[in-house]
Design an enzyme around this catalytic site. Structure first.
Site, PDB file in Angstrom:
ATOM      1  CG  ASP A 152      24.818  41.337  76.522  1.00 40.88           C
ATOM      2  OD1 ASP A 152      24.956  42.356  77.224  1.00 40.88           O
ATOM      3  OD2 ASP A 152      25.776  40.809  75.918  1.00 40.88           O
ATOM      4  CG  HIS A 195      28.535  36.520  76.076  1.00 41.12           C
ATOM      5  ND1 HIS A 195      27.198  36.578  75.776  1.00 41.12           N
ATOM      6  CD2 HIS A 195      28.895  37.795  76.349  1.00 41.12           C
ATOM      7  CE1 HIS A 195      26.769  37.820  75.869  1.00 41.12           C
ATOM      8  NE2 HIS A 195      27.777  38.584  76.223  1.00 41.12           N
ATOM      9  CE1 TYR A 215      31.655  38.582  73.555  1.00 41.10           C
ATOM     10  CE2 TYR A 215      33.511  39.360  74.848  1.00 41.10           C
ATOM     11  CZ  TYR A 215      32.152  39.291  74.624  1.00 41.10           C
ATOM     12  OH  TYR A 215      31.286  39.950  75.463  1.00 41.10           O
ATOM     13  CG  ASP A 241      30.725  41.222  78.126  1.00 39.85           C
ATOM     14  OD1 ASP A 241      29.908  40.293  78.005  1.00 39.85           O
ATOM     15  OD2 ASP A 241      30.421  42.412  77.974  1.00 39.85           O
ATOM     16  CD  GLU A 298      26.786  45.646  75.959  1.00 40.70           C
ATOM     17  OE1 GLU A 298      27.905  45.231  76.324  1.00 40.70           O
ATOM     18  OE2 GLU A 298      26.519  45.977  74.785  1.00 40.70           O
ATOM     19  CG  HIS A 328      26.401  45.413  69.956  1.00 41.51           C
ATOM     20  ND1 HIS A 328      27.679  45.041  69.641  1.00 41.51           N
ATOM     21  CD2 HIS A 328      26.256  45.176  71.270  1.00 41.51           C
ATOM     22  CE1 HIS A 328      28.269  44.595  70.725  1.00 41.51           C
ATOM     23  NE2 HIS A 328      27.440  44.648  71.728  1.00 41.51           N
ATOM     24  CG  HIS A 352      28.791  44.077  81.715  1.00 44.70           C
ATOM     25  ND1 HIS A 352      28.922  45.441  81.600  1.00 44.70           N
ATOM     26  CD2 HIS A 352      28.872  43.588  80.445  1.00 44.70           C
ATOM     27  CE1 HIS A 352      29.076  45.767  80.329  1.00 44.70           C
ATOM     28  NE2 HIS A 352      29.030  44.658  79.613  1.00 44.70           N
ATOM     29  CG  HIS A 378      33.076  45.597  76.899  1.00 48.12           C
ATOM     30  ND1 HIS A 378      32.462  46.119  75.781  1.00 48.12           N
ATOM     31  CD2 HIS A 378      32.107  44.934  77.559  1.00 48.12           C
ATOM     32  CE1 HIS A 378      31.197  45.759  75.757  1.00 48.12           C
ATOM     33  NE2 HIS A 378      30.968  45.029  76.828  1.00 48.12           N
TER      34      HIS A 378
HETATM   35 FE1  FEO Z   1      29.137  43.914  77.407  1.00 43.07          FE
HETATM   36 FE2  FEO Z   1      27.891  40.754  76.963  1.00 43.07          FE
HETATM   37  O1  FEO Z   1      27.811  42.593  77.327  1.00 43.07           O
END
Ligand code: FEO
Length: 402
Positions: free
Chosen positions: A85, A228, A195, A167, A83, A27, A81, A148
Site C-alpha cells: 500500500d 494512513h 488500527y 503505519d 508493504e 487484507h 515501509h 509493524h
Molecule cells: Fe504495513 Fe500501510 O502498510
C-alpha cells in the site's frame, strides 16, 4: 490540467497521497470508513518523495505531484515501509522520475527487492540513527523493526520538525481533513485504536521498546505524518496519541467485558444476554458481539481496551460454530493480553464446541475463571442461575484486579 492537487502541510512539504473512499476490506480488516495512502513531497533544490501509494492510485499521486513540479525534478525517494500500500507505485514512480537515489532501511532494501524482482531498483540503505543531508533537507532515520514489519523505519525531517512514521500512529480513515485537529476526536480515537488493535497489537512487546526509544529521543515534533489517515498536528494531539499508544502497548485490563457469541436457536444468545446483564449490574461496561453480524476486526477493536472475554458457541456437526472459529482464529493471531473469561454454549447431543474454544482460550493465555458452562438445548432457571453466578464471579475477579 491536473485532476488532483497537492496540499501544502508545512514550509517545504506537500501531501501528494491518495484517498481510497470505498475500500471496505484491507487484507481482512474491515475499513468501514475507507483509507488514505499518504505520500509526501519535500521541495528544495533537490526534491524528495517520501513513500508512494498503492498501485491503483499511482495516477492520483502523480497528478498531485504534477500540480506543483515536474516529477522528473524529484532527486530522491525515501521508502519507510515496503508493504504494497506504500510501495506498490514505487517501480512506476522510479521509471517516471529516474531519481538519483532511493533510500530504505537494510531490511527495507531486502523486502523491496523481493517484492519487485528484476525491476532493477537501485536502493541505498540507511542505518538506524543515520543523519543524511540531501541538498539542505536534513533527515535522521530510525529503524522501527516490527512496527509493524521487519523493514519499517521512521524518518525525522529536521527542517520542518516532521516525523514520518509510515503505519505507526496511522488509521484507516478517508477524509478531506488532512489534519487531525479538523476531524472529530471520537472518530480519530476509534480509528486509531482499531488500527493499533488490528495491525500493531501482535507486536506490542517489541513495539513497546521501539516507541519508548523514539519518545526518549525527545525530538522536537511539530507534525507526525503517518502513511494512513490524518496527520497529528498540534502539541496536544501529539501528546495524546503518544499517551494512547503507551496505554495500548501495555493492554492493562479495563473495566469492560466483551461477550462474543453465535446462536442457532437463541439458546446460546440467551446465555450471552444473561452474562451481559449480570456484568452490567456489577458496574462493568459490556459489549455483546454477534459473530454473524460483526466483522472480526471490529471485535479486535473492542478487545484492545477490555478485561473480560466471554465466548459462547452452539455445537454444529461436532464443532464450534464456524463464525466463532473465524473470529477466534483472527483474534488469537493478534495476541491480546491480560484477559480473564470463560466459555459457554448450548448443545443437543455431544457438545464439543465449548471444549474446543476452551482450548483456544487457554492457548491465547486467557485466564479461565470457574468452569465452562454447557446447556442442553434450551436454558432453564437452573442454567440461568448458574450463568449469573459464573458471570458474577468473573466480574468480581476483574473488579479485584482493577
Ligand atoms: Fe504495513 Fe500501510 O502498510
Amino acid at each position: 490540467m491536473n485532476k488532483f492537487e497537492a496540499i501544502k502541510i508545512s514550509n517545504n512539504v506537500f501531501w501528494v497521497g491518495a484517498i481510497d473512499w470505498n475500500i471496505r476490506n484491507m487484507h481482512g480488516y474491515a475499513t468501514h470508513r475507507g483509507t488514505t495512502y499518504n505520500a509526501f513531497l519535500i521541495m528544495g533544490e533537490e526534491p524528495i518523495l517520501i513513500d508512494t501509494v498503492k498501485l491503483d492510485f499511482y495516477d492520483e499521486m502523480m497528478s498531485r505531484i504534477n500540480s506543483i513540479i515536474n516529477p522528473n525534478k524529484i532527486a530522491y525517494i525515501i521508502s519507510n515501509h515496503a508493504e504494497m500500500d506504500h510501495s506498490g507505485s514505487l517501480v512506476h514512480a522510479v521509471n517516471a522520475i529516474n531519481p538519483k537515489k532511493i533510500y530504505a532501511s537494510k531490511n527495507g532494501k531486502i523486502a523491496l527487492e523481493k517484492h519487485f524482482k528484476n525491476s532493477g531498483l537501485n536502493i541505498d540503505t540507511v542505518e538506524n540513527g543515520e543523519v543524511l543531508d540531501l541538498a539542505g533537507n536534513s533527515f535522521t532515520f530510525f529503524e522501527t523493526r516490527m512496527l509493524h514489519w521487519p523493514d519499517s523505519m521512521v524518518s525525522y525531517y529536521h527542517n520542518d520538525k516532521i516525523l514520518f512514521t509510515q503505519d505507526g500512529f496511522g488509521m484507516h480513515l478517508a477524509t478531506t481533513h488532512l489534519m487531525a485537529s479538523d476531524n472529530k476526536k471520537e472518530t480519530i480515537r476509534y480509528e486509531a485504536a482499531k488500527y493499533f488493535a488490528n495491525i500493531l497489537m501482535p507486536y506490542s512487546a517489541i513495539a513497546k521498546n521501539v516507541i519508548k526509544k523514539l519518545m526518549d529521543l525527545d525530538l522536537e515534533i511539530d507534525l507526525i505524518a503517518p502513511d494512513h489517515g490524518p496527520l497529528w498536528n498540534t502539541p496536544e494531539l501529539i501528546k495524546w496519541i503518544f499517551s494512547l499508544y503507551s496505554e495500548w502497548l501495555e493492554q492493562k485490563p479495563c473495566k469492560k467485558a466483551v461477550v462474543l457469541f453465535d446462536s442457532m436457536w437463541h439458546s446460546t444468545e440467551i446465555l450471552a444476554e444473561t452474562i451481559a446483564d449480570t456484568f452490567m449490574h456489577k458496574g462493568i461496561d459490556v459489549v455483546v458481539v454477534s459473530a454473524t453480524k460483526n466483522d472480526r476486526s471490529d471485535l479486535a477493536t473492542e478487545i484492545l481496551e477490555c478485561g473480560i472475554l466471554m465466548v459462547g458457541t452452539p455445537t454444529l456437526n461436532n464443532n464450534m460454530f464456524p463464525t466463532i472459529a473465524d473470529h477466534l482464529y483472527y483474534l488469537k493471531g493478534l495476541k491480546p493480553k491480560n484477559l480473564i473469561g470463560q466459555v459457554f454454549g448450548s448443545y443437543g447431543w455431544s457438545g464439543e464446541g465449548v471444549g474446543q474454544i476452551e482450548k483456544i482460550m487457554k492457548d491465547m493465555g486467557v485466564e479461565l475463571i470457574g468452569e465452562p458452562l454447557k446447556c442442553i438445548y434450551v436454558p432453564d432457571d437452573e442454567i440461568i442461575g448458574k450463568t449469573k453466578k459464573l458471570a458474577e464471579s468473573i466480574a468480581e475477579k476483574l473488579l479485584n484486579r482493577s
